[in-house]
Design an enzyme around this catalytic site. Structure first.
Site, PDB file in Angstrom:
ATOM      1  N   LYS A 170       0.956   1.139   5.049  1.00  0.00           N
ATOM      2  CA  LYS A 170       0.860   1.707   6.404  1.00  0.00           C
ATOM      3  C   LYS A 170       2.091   1.331   7.232  1.00  0.00           C
ATOM      4  O   LYS A 170       2.592   2.139   8.016  1.00  0.00           O
ATOM      5  CB  LYS A 170      -0.407   1.232   7.103  1.00  0.00           C
ATOM      6  CG  LYS A 170      -1.694   1.837   6.565  1.00  0.00           C
ATOM      7  CD  LYS A 170      -1.788   3.342   6.780  1.00  0.00           C
ATOM      8  CE  LYS A 170      -2.105   3.706   8.221  1.00  0.00           C
ATOM      9  NZ  LYS A 170      -2.291   5.171   8.387  1.00  0.00           N
TER      10      LYS A 170
ATOM     11  N   TYR B  56      -2.768  -2.128   1.534  1.00  0.00           N
ATOM     12  CA  TYR B  56      -3.077  -1.210   2.632  1.00  0.00           C
ATOM     13  C   TYR B  56      -2.118  -1.380   3.807  1.00  0.00           C
ATOM     14  O   TYR B  56      -1.456  -0.424   4.226  1.00  0.00           O
ATOM     15  CB  TYR B  56      -4.524  -1.420   3.083  1.00  0.00           C
ATOM     16  CG  TYR B  56      -4.873  -0.753   4.395  1.00  0.00           C
ATOM     17  CD1 TYR B  56      -4.742   0.627   4.556  1.00  0.00           C
ATOM     18  CD2 TYR B  56      -5.331  -1.501   5.475  1.00  0.00           C
ATOM     19  CE1 TYR B  56      -5.050   1.240   5.762  1.00  0.00           C
ATOM     20  CE2 TYR B  56      -5.651  -0.889   6.678  1.00  0.00           C
ATOM     21  CZ  TYR B  56      -5.505   0.481   6.825  1.00  0.00           C
ATOM     22  OH  TYR B  56      -5.808   1.076   8.024  1.00  0.00           O
TER      23      TYR B  56
END
Length: 488
Positions: free
Chosen positions: A240, A236
């Site tokens: 990002k 994640y």
């Protein structure tokens, strides 16, 4: 700059919001519609195969939520017609060029949109690498390219996460990530290569005609492997971070604000205290603890948990929108509390214990569940050994009980083993954050707040000052009751 007319500023604006069915986006949409009924249009990008499906998701996953009860009561019988006038649900997907929007809708939207707010993300720590790249990394690229095609565009707001810093310690500054920057000094991070590499691996797996579960597991493992190669703890935050890099590289002279929230929790005040949806990071641990299944915690008692109520974060989006419209620069805001109003793990643990001791959760059998204060271990290695030994012991007992045909005991032990596996998984996921040693500087955010205050900001409506939060009152009266109501 007059921040006293923030609601007027939103009037007549046409705004595209991606990731519209997500937690933050819904609160943002509700807030804009509640405070400024004269907003011209909100285009809500919804992942759907066609307009009909997009509208179904709009009704079921956005407007049908309790979040909109205040607005429903305010508008009464006009609610449906008002929403029909102000909202257009657009079927699309940020993973595709032009966001997967049909040519007919594109022609209209390109000429109308003033502001783009990109909230689309997959927030699973261990997402499939191909999917996380598609939304978090190349989705950001596609949103930038889309915004640059809008002749009236005034601003792009890109919502990231403060944890793109990985496991860095110390004071984390509000500065953009450079293209190809890594956290461990390993060179060679090439975002285009990462995409091609993931696609090649996926293609090879499909060519072998492997079961879908095997493909999913392999792609999840790949994401974690690539993240750790360059210093990030999970897929994640890695994807990002690469998304931020692309936004910075491709924006040209497009005005851009990158907002990095910390851990977003339930609403503090608006539209009412304590609205939450989905098990948000720390809440999964709170749920297991409140249900009596967790009495041993691996954590540094003095570690600071950086939290921000969802409505305060949404307020920061709106205020930054006003501050940066038509300003041809890139600004990063870290929106959290660790720098100016920190709360430690020990304080949080004590508040949860006191709450559940006084208000125990009632299980399916109607019995109140007693929680213990629990033991907090500062050494993660010892904790992992204890979990492993417990798991091994349970497996041995289960084996013997199964051989003896004691089905009731077997069922009880199986449930215990299941809970233990969940605890082991949670520890593995959150280990980097249970011993987190960083504090997020919010110099830009504080400067924005001071400037807005000096220019007539209505803090009753747009407060995002983390110093104003009383953590004891928030947890005991708002947040914990909310997770019990919505998540238990």
């Amino acid at each position: 700059m007059d921040f006293g007319n923030l609601t007027d500023f939103l009037g007549n604006k046409k705004i595209l919001v991606t990731g519209a069915t997500g937690f933050i986006a819904k609160i943002l949409v509700e807030k804009i519609l509640r405070i400024q009924p004269n907003v011209k249009k909100l285009y809500l990008l919804v992942r759907a195969r066609d307009a009909k499906t997009a509208n179904v998701r709009l009704q079921d996953e956005i407007l049908g939520k309790e979040l909109f009860k205040v607005l429903r009561e305010k508008l009464g019988s006009n609610f449906e017609s008002f929403m029909s006038e102000k909202i257009s649900a657009i079927a699309g997907d940020t993973s595709y060029d032009n966001l997967g929007i049909t040519a007919h809708e594109l022609d209209q939207m390109f000429g109308e949109i003033d502001i783009v707010i990109n909230v689309a993300a997959t927030t699973k720590f261990l997402e499939r690498y191909d999917m996380a790249l598609g939304v978090n990394t190349f989705g950001a690229k596609n949103v930038v390219n889309f915004a640059k095609k809008c002749p009236k565009i005034q601003l792009l707001i890109h919502v990231s996460t403060a944890y793109v810093c990985g496991e860095k310690a110390g004071l984390i500054p509000e500065k953009p990530l450079e293209m190809g920057e890594t956290l461990n000094g390993v060179s060679g991070l090439d975002i285009d290569f990462e995409k091609k590499f993931a696609e090649q691996i996926l293609s090879n797996l499909k060519a072998q005609q492997l079961p879908e579960n095997d493909i999913k597991r392999t792609m999840k493992d790949l994401g974690l492997e690539r993240a750790r190669k360059y210093g990030w703890p999970n897929t994640y935050v890695f994807t990002k971070a690469m998304g931020e890099m692309l936004v910075g590289k491709l924006r040209g002279d497009l005005p851009v604000v990158i907002l990095r929230p910390t851990i977003v929790c339930s609403t503090l005040n608006e539209p009412f205290p304590g609205w939450v949806e989905g098990c948000r990071t720390i809440d999964s641990v709170a749920v297991i603890y409140g249900k009596g299944s967790l009495n041993l915690f691996p954590a540094d008692k003095n570690s600071v948990f950086d939290l921000i109520p969802a409505d305060m974060f949404v307020n920061s989006i709106i205020v930054s929108m006003k501050a940066h419209v038509n300003q041809a620069n890139l600004t990063v805001y870290q929106v959290g509390s660790s720098y100016r109003n920190p709360v430690t793990f020990q304080e949080m643990h004590d508040l949860h214990y006191n709450y559940f001791a006084k208000h125990p959760w009632t299980n399916r059998e109607g019995n109140p569940v007693k929680v213990g204060k629990g033991v907090v271990l500062n050494n993660i290695f010892i904790f992992e050994i204890i979990l492993f030994l417990w798991h091994y012991l349970l497996q041995m007992i289960l084996f013997m009980v199964t051989r003896m045909g004691l089905s009731d005991v077997q069922r009880t032990l199986f449930n215990l083993d299941k809970k233990l596996k969940i605890a082991m998984k949670l520890v593995e996921l959150y280990k980097p954050y249970l011993f987190f040693k960083a504090i997020f500087a919010d110099t830009n955010t504080e400067r924005l707040l001071i400037t807005a205050r000096e220019n007539s900001l209505d803090e009753n409506m747009f407060n995002f000052d983390s110093k104003s939060i009383n953590w004891k009152e928030f947890f005991v009266n708002v947040h914990i009751p909310a997770i019990v109501k919505y998540l238990f």
